[in-house]
Design a protein around this motif. Structure first.
Motif, short mmCIF file in Angstrom:
data_model
loop_
_atom_site.label_atom_id
_atom_site.label_comp_id
_atom_site.label_asym_id
_atom_site.label_seq_id
_atom_site.Cartn_x
_atom_site.Cartn_y
_atom_site.Cartn_z
N VAL A 1 0.84 -1.20 0.00
CA VAL A 1 0.00 0.00 0.00
C VAL A 1 0.87 1.25 0.00
N LEU A 2 1.85 1.29 0.89
CA LEU A 2 2.70 2.47 1.01
C LEU A 2 3.55 2.67 -0.24
N GLU A 3 4.18 1.60 -0.75
CA GLU A 3 5.08 1.79 -1.88
C GLU A 3 4.34 2.11 -3.17
N ASN A 4 3.11 1.64 -3.33
CA ASN A 4 2.37 1.92 -4.56
C ASN A 4 1.61 3.23 -4.54
N LEU A 5 1.32 3.76 -3.35
CA LEU A 5 0.60 5.02 -3.27
C LEU A 5 1.52 6.20 -2.94
N PHE A 6 2.53 5.97 -2.08
CA PHE A 6 3.27 7.11 -1.56
C PHE A 6 4.78 7.02 -1.76
N GLY A 7 5.38 5.87 -1.56
CA GLY A 7 6.82 5.76 -1.72
C GLY A 7 7.36 4.55 -0.98
N ARG A 8 8.56 4.13 -1.38
CA ARG A 8 9.19 2.95 -0.80
C ARG A 8 9.51 3.18 0.67
N VAL A 9 9.32 2.13 1.48
CA VAL A 9 9.65 2.21 2.90
C VAL A 9 11.17 2.12 3.06
N GLU A 10 11.77 3.12 3.71
CA GLU A 10 13.22 3.16 3.88
C GLU A 10 13.66 2.82 5.30
N ALA B 1 0.41 -4.62 16.24
CA ALA B 1 1.70 -4.07 15.82
C ALA B 1 1.53 -2.57 15.60
N TYR B 2 2.45 -1.82 16.14
CA TYR B 2 2.38 -0.36 16.08
C TYR B 2 3.66 0.13 15.39
N GLY B 3 3.52 0.71 14.19
CA GLY B 3 4.69 1.01 13.39
C GLY B 3 4.77 2.45 12.92
N ILE B 4 6.00 2.95 12.86
CA ILE B 4 6.31 4.23 12.22
C ILE B 4 7.20 3.90 11.02
N PHE B 5 6.77 4.31 9.83
CA PHE B 5 7.47 3.97 8.61
C PHE B 5 7.97 5.24 7.94
N GLU B 6 9.25 5.29 7.63
CA GLU B 6 9.84 6.43 6.93
C GLU B 6 9.90 6.09 5.45
N LEU B 7 9.25 6.92 4.63
CA LEU B 7 9.13 6.63 3.20
C LEU B 7 10.04 7.55 2.39
N ALA B 8 10.34 7.12 1.18
CA ALA B 8 11.06 7.98 0.25
C ALA B 8 10.29 9.29 0.10
N GLY B 9 11.01 10.39 -0.03
CA GLY B 9 10.36 11.69 -0.15
C GLY B 9 10.07 12.33 1.19
N ASP B 10 10.69 11.83 2.25
CA ASP B 10 10.51 12.41 3.59
C ASP B 10 9.07 12.35 4.08
N ILE B 11 8.35 11.30 3.69
CA ILE B 11 6.98 11.09 4.16
C ILE B 11 7.02 10.17 5.37
N ILE B 12 6.29 10.52 6.41
CA ILE B 12 6.21 9.69 7.61
C ILE B 12 4.84 9.03 7.66
#
Length: 385
Positions: free
Chosen positions: A199-208, A237-248
């Motif tokens: 979901v994250l990589e196809n809508l917003f950016g790769r998880v880094e 599970a409670y997660g914080i994911f940092e995405l490409a493009g400085d999206i949290i």
């Protein structure tokens, strides 16, 4: 079709996808030809298979996977078994020259997934992994907003997923007991982080990078026979994911939460030019020019109706069953001999996020996920906070 006696495999993949396609006369291609389908049911319980076959007018079923794979008229192998049984069965199907379509996670570990990718590449078969969340009407509307530039620069994503799964003593549980046993491939992180990755990589950016906490909130449950058992897998599970493009992105996933939102899953996206909230079906927006001026005043009760300040995104198109939509895409890719967009390599990327999330939880660290060149590659590194 292996494992379709289970709830998801039966309802979504067999009945609402393959049988629906069959009963509608197949899939019409652009040149006028049709793709027609006919399932062969595979499973461990012959009585259940026979009952399903009779109910849905299916001619072939067997408890022998080897027998099914020996059938040269069957060109595709589909797997909806429990996770622990999946890798070996898919490897057997690849060795038999079958194209592969499978539920996720594609295995228990990244190593399992990489073995599948290598085997499929050597065999030259087409592979697909179920990415059903991308086909939800709410997320398709959200994707439309992203593609249109509605958000401007995306700043953050907040996801809430889950509901209360009954323990099984007073009220029967609405999920199978193996979901709560790690030794059987259960666990919220393994189940849902594969979803959140695509979901994250196809809508917003790769998880880094990821910082995550996996928890078992409910330690005692009762199985389908009413027997008490110890829950050994995480149910939240409670997660914080940092995405490409400085999206949290922050996503909470729990089978021990009571629902106080419009849908069982919701994603809130905030951007410089607007915000949106998307669920399974609905999606509402608040553009920059319509953003009210909020004022913090703890001395007076809030009189604003915040929900009324958002507008609904219209359907503007007909949304069918998402599982069937992806099945149709995969079948067309097989007939055309072209790669499927969501292949086993995508499944490996999901497992990388799972392993990074579990490592983060175990060690209390922020974990970076490197990119070694795309595809299924990537390294997981532990980093001090």
């Amino acid at each position: 079709m292996n494992g379709v006696t289970g709830r998801m495999g039966y309802r979504q993949h067999l009945v609402r996808s393959i049988l629906a396609i069959r009963d509608d006369g197949g899939i019409r291609l652009a040149d006028g030809d049709r793709i027609q389908v006919e399932p062969i049911l595979v499973g461990r319980d012959r009585e259940k298979l026979a009952e399903l076959a009779a109910r849905h007018h299916i001619e072939e079923f067997t408890t022998s996977l080897a027998e099914a794979l020996a059938d040269e008229t069957a060109t595709i192998y589909f797997d909806a078994q429990i996770t622990g049984a999946r890798t070996s069965a898919i490897l057997e199907a690849i060795a038999a020259g079958k194209h592969i379509y499978t539920e996720k996670p594609i295995g228990d570990t990244v190593a399992d997934g990489l073995e599948l990718v290598a085997a499929a590449g050597d065999a030259g078969v087409i592979t697909g992994v179920v990415h059903d969340k991308l086909y939800l009407p709410g997320l398709q509307k959200l994707k439309r907003l992203v593609d249109s530039g509605f958000f401007g620069r995306v700043l953050s994503v907040r996801g809430e997923f889950g509901y209360w799964v009954f323990e099984g003593d007073l009220t029967p549980a609405q999920r199978p007991s193996w979901n709560y046993r790690s030794e059987d491939g259960g666990g919220m992180t393994l189940d849902m982080y594969c979803h959140w990755n695509y979901v994250l990589e196809n809508l917003f950016g790769r998880v880094e990078a990821v910082t995550s906490r996996s928890v078992t909130h409910i330690h005692e449950r009762w199985d389908e026979s009413g027997h008490r058992y110890e829950a050994t897998a995480d149910d939240a599970a409670y997660g914080i994911f940092e995405l490409a493009g400085d999206i949290i992105a922050q996503i909470n996933s729990s089978w021990a939460v009571r629902v106080d939102r419009d849908e069982l899953v919701e994603f809130k996206v905030d951007g410089t030019h607007g915000s949106a909230v998307a669920g399974l079906f609905g999606c509402t927006v608040q553009p920059r020019v319509n953003t009210p001026r909020a004022v913090w005043n703890p001395d007076l009760p809030t009189e604003e109706d915040f929900a009324s300040q958002w507008s609904s995104v219209p359907d503007n198109q007909e949304f069918g069953n998402g599982f069937r939509a992806q099945w149709e895409e995969f079948l067309q890719d097989v007939v055309a001999g072209r790669p499927h967009a969501y292949d086993l390599a995508a499944g490996v990327r999901g497992l990388r996020l799972v392993e990074a999330g579990l490592l983060s939880s175990a060690e209390g660290r922020r974990i970076t996920i490197g990119d070694d060149g795309g595809g299924a590659s990537g390294t997981i590194k532990a980093a001090n906070r």
